[in-house]
Design a protein around this motif. Structure first.
Motif: not given
Length: 563
Positions: A259-268
């Motif tokens: 739940s850290w937005s799609t800017a983190w990881g593999m699109s969230g």
């Protein structure tokens, strides 16, 4: 703790042939305090005990039947809702738990929902704080009180604009916000549970759906980009909660939505290796038996017969009970009632009605009816185990009366006087008071509703055919408020619950027309069809239930309901 060097982490991962890659993310660039603000699990004593015991072996009760891989984004459709952003607030538990409930609603009910994390976190027993929580407590709140839709309480509406930090916590300061008409979007669950056994977790993900997982976060996790994460470097930051949407036996990992937005990881999204960060040590939390809000809608028109010469009036003394009265061709008051299974009557209650009658109830088994006689005075007849005779209450009236009760042994009656003003008479439990003039220039009989003790809302047609509203707030009467619209006859009003009012009247085409107050604003005019030759009557026996009545062009009683 010292900031993590992302370039060094990238090199370490290459040198060790790690199964994941790192990059600079919006989260990795935060200060240590701001990183900790993204975490929000308060581990229970049971979780601490599991962590102390370490990773347990899988159960040995027979061979496993779980699938080799599961991903609920592609399992007879996509049952995972979009990635969200909890911002500078430790609300990950509510983001995770609402996501699990959203997924289960899709699996069980075929409904794609968008639930309010703000309602789950701040309006529940957790309270208005960006501090942490645990999934079991959050899901119990969703079971007990439900959670409304995001449109009712958007997440950012819980904060100031722009958000302000709470000096005591260095987190954003949230507020409890009202959620009017919760029943329209409120979702709940019938049960929730915890799973500790590893094979049982995989079996549940295979057979049922996603879960909530809590785990330990280290500084390198904020730099995660792709692949199967395992802890390499960096200090412990805190506990986090995410939705587990699947696993892969081939890759030996869990698959989760953050739940850290799609800017983190593999699109969230991310993958985490089995045995890492206590992910499969702390119990998974589950939710099932999603209960959706009732789907409301209008019925067609139903003829209840009779020969009417006035508008009908209706009331309810309890669940699934309706009583309707109207003047017949012989000028007597006639009564018909619904007992929960079928319609009874008509029965004649006598009287010489110059006006149409009015009916209200202040207790189960109690009915109070009123009509204007040929001498223009108000007359009263009541039912309590049997019908009384007629009682004269005076006045000099020129319209049908309207009556309502806002509590036990309380009745308020309104009618137009010979001066076209609205007049008021009331029973306080021991004697009748009034008449008092409430002014106005009425071009119809009044209507009245009450949504709480000592609250009255009255309505009339003005000389411009607009709907006018005047209310008693417990201490004084308001001025008249022009609500517009076009009235072709007498209105009717009812309340199904606190701060809700529904008003009905013949419109410009003599269709039944509906206007309502939802707790914050008035609706426009809704055309409900039909062709009326009188004003309207309405009652409500439950929240979200309306029963409307009118005289048709055939002089019969017609019924339309909302449920």
């Amino acid at each position: 703790m010292a900031p993590l060097n992302t370039a060094a982490l990238v090199q370490t991962l290459r040198d060790s042939s790690a199964r994941w890659t790192a990059r600079e993310t919006p989260q990795s660039q935060l200060s240590d305090d701001d990183k900790r603000a993204l975490l929000g699990v308060i581990f229970t004593p049971e979780d601490r005990a599991l962590a102390q015991a370490g990773r347990t072996a899988a159960a040995e009760a027979g061979p496993a039947t779980f699938a080799p891989a599961v991903d609920w984004r592609n399992r007879n459709g996509n049952h995972v809702t979009s990635v969200k952003d909890q911002k500078h607030c430790g609300s990950c538990v509510s983001f995770c738990c609402t996501a699990v409930v959203e997924s289960m609603a899709s699996i069980e009910q075929g409904q794609l929902l968008d639930l309010s994390e703000a309602d789950s976190h701040f309006n529940s027993s957790h309270g208005a704080s960006c501090g942490g929580w645990n999934a079991d407590a959050c899901l119990e709140q969703i079971k007990q009180r439900g959670v409304v839709g995001e449109t009712v309480l958007p997440y950012m509406n819980a904060f100031d604009n722009p958000p302000q930090n709470d000096p005591a916590t260095n987190l954003w300061k949230p507020y409890v916000r009202p959620t009017p008409n919760r029943a329209a979007t409120q979702v709940s669950i019938g049960k929730h549970g915890l799973i500790s056994d590893i094979n049982a977790r995989k079996q549940y993900l295979t057979d049922v759906g996603p879960c909530s997982a809590s785990f330990d976060v280290y500084d390198d996790f904020f730099s995660y980009s792709t692949g199967v994460y395992h802890h390499v470097s960096g200090n412990y930051a805190g506990g986090h909660c995410v939705e587990v949407i699947g696993y892969s036996e081939a890759e030996q990992c869990w698959i989760a939505k953050n739940s850290w937005s799609t800017a983190w990881g593999m699109s969230g999204y991310f993958k985490i290796a089995y045995g890492q960060c206590n992910f499969d040590v702390y119990a998974f939390a589950t939710a099932q038996d999603v209960k959706l809000p009732a789907t409301h809608g209008w019925s067609g028109w139903e003829s209840l017969g009779g020969v009417l010469t006035s508008k009908p009036s209706a009331t309810s003394w309890g669940p699934n009970r309706i009583d309707v009265v109207a003047r017949g061709a012989d000028s007597a008051m006639w009564h018909r009632w619904w007992d929960g299974a079928h319609w009874n009557g008509w029965e004649s209650l006598g009287g010489g009605c110059q006006s149409g009658p009015s009916i209200c109830s202040w207790a189960s088994g109690r009915l109070d009816t009123f009509m204007v006689g040929n001498d223009h005075q108000l007359y009263h007849k009541w039912y309590q185990g049997g019908w009384s005779g007629w009682e004269g209450l005076g006045g000099v009236l020129s319209s049908d009366p309207a009556c309502v009760s806002w509590g036990p042994n309380r009745i308020d009656v309104f009618a137009r006087g010979m001066d076209s003003a609205m007049w008021h008479l009331w029973w306080d439990g021991s004697h009748w008071n009034g008449w008092e003039s409430l002014g106005g220039v009425c071009d119809s009989a009044p209507a009245v509703a009450s949504w709480s003790a000592n609250r009255l809302d009255t309505f009339v047609k003005g000389t411009d055919s607009h709907l006018y509203h005047k209310w008693w707030n417990g201490s004084k009467w308001s001025d008249w408020e022009n609500l517009g619209g076009y009235l072709g006859g007498d209105p009717a009003a009812v309340s199904w619950g606190p701060n809700r009012i529904d008003v009905f009247y013949p419109g410009s085409t003599f269709h039944m027309t509906h206007k309502w107050w939802d707790g914050s604003s008035w609706s426009g005019e809704e055309d409900l069809g039909g062709v009326l030759s009188s004003g309207c009557g309405v009652s409500s026996w439950a929240s979200g239930r309306l029963d409307c009545f009118g005289e048709g062009t055939d002089s019969a009683l017609w019924h339309k309901w909302y449920a």
